[in-house]
Design an enzyme around this catalytic site. Structure first.
Site, short mmCIF file in Angstrom:
data_model
loop_
_atom_site.label_atom_id
_atom_site.label_comp_id
_atom_site.label_asym_id
_atom_site.label_seq_id
_atom_site.Cartn_x
_atom_site.Cartn_y
_atom_site.Cartn_z
N ASN A 157 0.82 -1.22 0.00
CA ASN A 157 0.00 0.00 0.00
C ASN A 157 0.85 1.27 0.00
O ASN A 157 0.59 2.20 -0.76
CB ASN A 157 -0.96 0.00 1.19
CG ASN A 157 -1.93 -1.17 1.13
OD1 ASN A 157 -1.99 -1.87 0.12
ND2 ASN A 157 -2.67 -1.40 2.20
N THR A 190 -14.42 37.93 -32.81
CA THR A 190 -15.22 37.54 -31.64
C THR A 190 -16.49 36.96 -32.26
O THR A 190 -16.93 37.42 -33.32
CB THR A 190 -15.55 38.74 -30.72
OG1 THR A 190 -16.26 39.72 -31.47
CG2 THR A 190 -14.28 39.38 -30.15
N LYS A 196 -6.20 16.57 -51.66
CA LYS A 196 -6.33 16.87 -50.23
C LYS A 196 -5.02 16.99 -49.48
O LYS A 196 -4.05 16.29 -49.75
CB LYS A 196 -7.17 15.76 -49.57
CG LYS A 196 -8.57 15.70 -50.10
CD LYS A 196 -9.47 16.68 -49.39
CE LYS A 196 -9.99 15.95 -48.21
NZ LYS A 196 -11.01 16.58 -47.46
N ASN A 236 -4.87 17.03 -45.53
CA ASN A 236 -5.68 17.04 -44.32
C ASN A 236 -4.85 17.33 -43.06
O ASN A 236 -3.76 16.78 -42.92
CB ASN A 236 -6.41 15.71 -44.15
CG ASN A 236 -7.43 15.47 -45.25
OD1 ASN A 236 -7.98 16.43 -45.80
ND2 ASN A 236 -7.66 14.23 -45.60
N GLU A 249 -6.47 17.59 -35.83
CA GLU A 249 -7.74 16.95 -35.47
C GLU A 249 -7.54 15.96 -34.32
O GLU A 249 -8.37 15.87 -33.40
CB GLU A 249 -8.32 16.22 -36.69
CG GLU A 249 -8.70 17.19 -37.81
CD GLU A 249 -8.89 16.48 -39.15
OE1 GLU A 249 -9.74 15.58 -39.24
OE2 GLU A 249 -8.16 16.81 -40.11
N TYR A 298 -6.61 2.06 2.34
CA TYR A 298 -6.46 1.47 1.01
C TYR A 298 -7.66 0.59 0.64
O TYR A 298 -8.14 -0.18 1.45
CB TYR A 298 -5.18 0.63 0.95
CG TYR A 298 -4.97 -0.01 -0.41
CD1 TYR A 298 -4.33 0.68 -1.43
CD2 TYR A 298 -5.46 -1.28 -0.69
CE1 TYR A 298 -4.18 0.12 -2.69
CE2 TYR A 298 -5.32 -1.85 -1.94
CZ TYR A 298 -4.67 -1.15 -2.94
OH TYR A 298 -4.53 -1.69 -4.18
N GLN A 355 -6.20 0.50 -7.36
CA GLN A 355 -5.39 -0.08 -8.43
C GLN A 355 -5.78 0.50 -9.79
O GLN A 355 -4.98 0.49 -10.73
CB GLN A 355 -5.55 -1.60 -8.42
CG GLN A 355 -4.77 -2.32 -9.47
CD GLN A 355 -4.62 -3.80 -9.15
OE1 GLN A 355 -3.86 -4.17 -8.28
NE2 GLN A 355 -5.37 -4.65 -9.85
N LYS A 370 -3.95 3.83 -12.12
CA LYS A 370 -2.77 3.93 -12.99
C LYS A 370 -3.09 4.12 -14.46
O LYS A 370 -2.48 4.97 -15.12
CB LYS A 370 -1.90 2.68 -12.81
CG LYS A 370 -1.33 2.59 -11.42
CD LYS A 370 -0.87 1.18 -11.12
CE LYS A 370 -0.82 0.93 -9.64
NZ LYS A 370 -2.16 1.00 -8.98
N1 ARG Z 1 -1.42 -3.63 -7.25
C1 ARG Z 1 -1.89 -2.92 -6.11
C2 ARG Z 1 -2.35 -1.51 -6.52
O1 ARG Z 1 -2.02 -1.12 -7.56
C3 ARG Z 1 -0.83 -2.80 -5.08
C4 ARG Z 1 -1.32 -2.63 -3.72
C5 ARG Z 1 -1.99 -3.89 -3.27
N2 ARG Z 1 -2.35 -3.82 -1.92
C6 ARG Z 1 -3.17 -4.70 -1.36
N3 ARG Z 1 -3.46 -4.52 -0.14
N4 ARG Z 1 -3.69 -5.70 -2.05
O2 ARG Z 1 -3.04 -0.84 -5.83
#
Ligand code: ARG
Length: 460
Positions: free
Chosen positions: A112, A157, A285, A287, A292, A319, A324, A327
């Site tokens: 964590n 404008t 063309k 483009n 875009e 946590y 997770q 990301k």
């Molecule tokens: N892969 C997990 C994440 O990205 C890591 C942390 C996992 N922690 C746990 N208590 N299972 O969050």
């Protein structure tokens, strides 16, 4: 499937295939490999310095991590789904490389605090890349601004001709926006720069760890004060995504303008071959696909912000596995933004301006009507509202005669306001209109040169 080696001590069997599929993050969190290694190096060194593990074990952990870094850099590191995530992949590989000592690395920490640390390090770099991208974009704009201090274009404008401006002034407006975007990334990077490492699972740890030491080794300003906050906060990632969404929307505005300007209906600019695409059916063309796509990437980046904000909303401390899912939006937004900055810098650097086309367009739509009203205020003492009405009538007359305002005969002007003299023609051309806008921040070449000098110094 046999129980998980890292956490399955009380389990008699491993996860189902579906459980593994929803639980595993290695396919995307492998991008945290370098940060994870750095965090482990700092942690192991600190454990040894505090006598929590012995020096020989710490040395062998350090050597193993160095090997793993080389494997990651060369692309030979074996990322394996059976180990769930990047943290357990690194630790398992370490065990393969150095044996039992690897098992001491996870003393006084948890995944964590580990993952929170890794992601902070990653986002800190992402803020740095965004800043670089924005700077490259600003420099490209500045070079165009320098070339086009006196290139007149219509200022709009409501997308209606308003008052003439210069292309240089227009470019400088985007430099200002990019500067504020950079400020937001710098703020985010500064605020996120605290270390969660040592918060452990959520409550801190019984070991006499040194959080100052790990924080400073990882370049953090200080350890985070509260362990529960440390493992569960992701607002730093939200700030990055918010800043990215705003930056992307700013880029998208210029992308839209480039898209319009490159159309022959405007004909203001020509994009280089390197930033144009053709059509497989219409041979004529050119483009502006890159513009875009920059415009469209804003959707992905804003989507990433909304995704993570929705994940965070209503999450209890501390946590939860929901985290997770932080990301992929961060990676996706950062990738899209880096590419968008590069594409915009490339287009801006290499586009060529058709100054004659801009000028022709700037002459359309009676853009010096305000100058006529201002002349009446300044030279005949007319109240502005009345002057506005007279100028509007002059526009109607010019339109009826098919003339631009500066070609409307004095006799016609005098019919509207006998106090008008031949002197008025000095303010009715687009050149004089632009030159006269000398107020601070205005479009006159004089003021634009000052802005350029400021940015040349600032963006050195
Ligand atoms: N892969 C997990 C994440 O990205 C890591 C942390 C996992 N922690 C746990 N208590 N299972 O969050």
């Amino acid at each position: 499937m046999t129980a998980n080696k890292m956490w399955g001590g009380r389990f008699s069997r491993g996860p189902s295939a579906i459980m593994a599929e929803i639980n595993n993050s290695i396919d995307f969190d492998k991008r945290l490999a370098r940060e994870d290694i750095a965090g482990s190096e700092a942690h192991a060194a600190m454990l040894a310095a505090r006598g929590i593990i012995d020096k020989a074990d710490a040395d062998s952990i350090a050597a193993g991590l160095a090997t793993i870094r080389k494997e990651v850099d060369s692309g030979s590191f074996p990322f394996r789904g059976e180990f769930e995530d990047i943290h357990m992949n690194v630790e398992s590989r370490l065990a393969e490389l150095i044996g039992a000592a690897a098992g001491r690395l996870h003393t006084a920490r948890s995944r964590n605090d580990q993952v929170a640390t890794d992601l902070r390090l990653w986002v800190r770099d992402a803020c740095g890349r965004a800043d670089e991208g924005a700077l490259g974009f600003q420099r490209a704009l500045l070079a165009q601004a320098e070339r086009h201090v006196e290139t007149i274009m219509p200022g709009f404008t409501h997308m209606q001709p308003a008052q003439p401006v210069t292309f240089g002034h227009h470019c400088l407006a985007y430099i200002e926006m990019a500067e504020r975007d950079r400020g937001r990334f710098a703020d985010a990077a500064k605020r996120l720069n605290e270390s969660p490492l040592g918060a452990a699972a959520l409550a801190g740890t019984t070991y006499a760890i040194d959080r100052e030491a790990t924080a400073s080794r990882l370049g953090f300003d200080r350890p985070m004060r509260n362990s529960m906050d440390a493992v569960s906060a992701r607002d730093f990632a939200l700030e990055f995504l918010g800043a990215s969404a705003i930056a992307a929307s700013n880029l998208s505005r210029l992308a839209e303008e480039i898209f319009l300007w490159a159309s022959p209906a405007f004909g203001f600019i020509r994009l280089p071959d390197a930033f144009s695409t053709g059509s497989s059916i219409m041979p004529q063309k050119r483009n502006p696909d890159a513009a875009e796509l920059v415009r469209a990437k804003t959707g992905r980046i804003l989507g990433a912000f909304v995704t993570l904000l929705t994940v965070m909303k209503g999450l209890p401390l501390a946590y939860c596995k929901d985290l997770q899912e932080d990301k992929e939006p961060v990676f996706a937004a950062s990738d899209a933004l880096d590419l968008a900055y590069a594409a915009m810098a490339g287009m801006v650097a290499e586009l060529t301006v058709d100054a004659a086309a801009m000028k022709r367009a700037a002459e359309k739509g009676y853009p010096t009507a305000t100058d006529l009203a201002d002349w009446l205020v300044a030279h005949a003492g007319t109240p502005f509202r009345e002057a506005h009405a007279i100028a509007a009538k002059a526009v109607a007359k010019a339109e009826a005669l098919g003339l631009t305002l500066d070609k409307l005969p004095l006799t016609e002007l005098k019919k509207l306001a006998p106090e008008i003299t031949g002197d008025v023609y000095k303010v009715l051309s687009i050149e004089t209109s632009v030159a006269a806008r000398k107020s601070y921040g205005g479009t006159s070449p004089e003021r634009v040169r000052e802005q350029i000098a400021f940015w040349k110094d600032r963006l050195k």
